[in-house]
Motif scaffolding. Structure first.
Motif, PDB file in Angstrom:
ATOM      1  N   PRO A  40     -32.049  22.050   9.377  1.00 63.24           N
ATOM      2  CA  PRO A  40     -30.993  22.693   8.578  1.00 63.24           C
ATOM      3  C   PRO A  40     -30.784  22.008   7.225  1.00 63.24           C
ATOM      4  N   LEU A  80     -27.156  32.786   9.517  1.00 62.47           N
ATOM      5  CA  LEU A  80     -27.250  32.249   8.160  1.00 62.47           C
ATOM      6  C   LEU A  80     -26.957  33.349   7.145  1.00 62.47           C
ATOM      7  N   VAL A 138     -27.802  24.092  13.215  1.00 60.69           N
ATOM      8  CA  VAL A 138     -27.015  24.429  12.016  1.00 60.69           C
ATOM      9  C   VAL A 138     -25.530  24.170  12.271  1.00 60.69           C
ATOM     10  N   ARG A 177     -35.029  35.315   5.336  1.00 63.17           N
ATOM     11  CA  ARG A 177     -34.488  34.684   6.543  1.00 63.17           C
ATOM     12  C   ARG A 177     -34.494  35.723   7.657  1.00 63.17           C
TER      13      ARG A 177
END
Length: 105
Positions: free
Chosen positions: A12, A40, A99, A24
Motif C-alpha cells: 500500500p 481504493l 490498506v 485499479r
C-alpha cells in the motif's frame, strides 16, 4: 532458465509510485467492494470470474493494478492476465486488509 515473474507485488505504501493512469482493477465480489473494507479511489469492480471476458477488450500494454481482500485472488488475476498477454501488471500485496491496517506507532 528461470521464468520471469509475470507481475510485481507492491505494498500500500507504494501505490503512489505507480505511473499515472494505472487502472485499479478490484477482483472481489460486489458485496466485498462495498463492504467494510471499502475500495481504493478510482477502482473498477471486475469480479475474478468475469475478468477474462471483460479484459479481452483492454489494451495489453496498459498498466494494471490488481486488488482483492488479501492479495491471493489478485495474484491469480495478475497471472491470468499475464498469460493473456498483458505486460505491466501489479498485485497489491496484502490486499485491502493491508490498506486498512493501522499504521504502527
Amino acid at each position: 532458465m528461470t521464468t520471469p515473474i509475470p507481475y510485481r507485488d507492491i505494498t500500500p505504501a507504494q501505490l503512489d509510485t505507480l505511473v499515472p493512469g494505472t487502472r485499479r482493477i478490484d477482483v472481489r465480489e460486489p458485496d466485498e467492494f462495498t463492504g467494510p473494507l471499502g475500495h481504493l479511489p478510482g477502482a473498477e469492480l471486475v469480479p475474478l470470474d468475469t475478468l477474462e471476458r471483460v479484459a479481452a477488450a483492454w489494451p495489453r500494454e496498459a498498466p494494471l493494478l490488481l486488488i482483492c481482500r488479501s492479495g491471493g485472488r489478485s495474484a491469480r488475476a495478475a497471472g491470468l492476465l499475464a498469460r493473456a498477454g498483458f505486460q505491466h501488471l501489479y498485485n497489491l500485496a496484502g490486499g485491502m486488509l493491508a490498506v486498512r491496517e493501522p499504521l504502527p506507532g
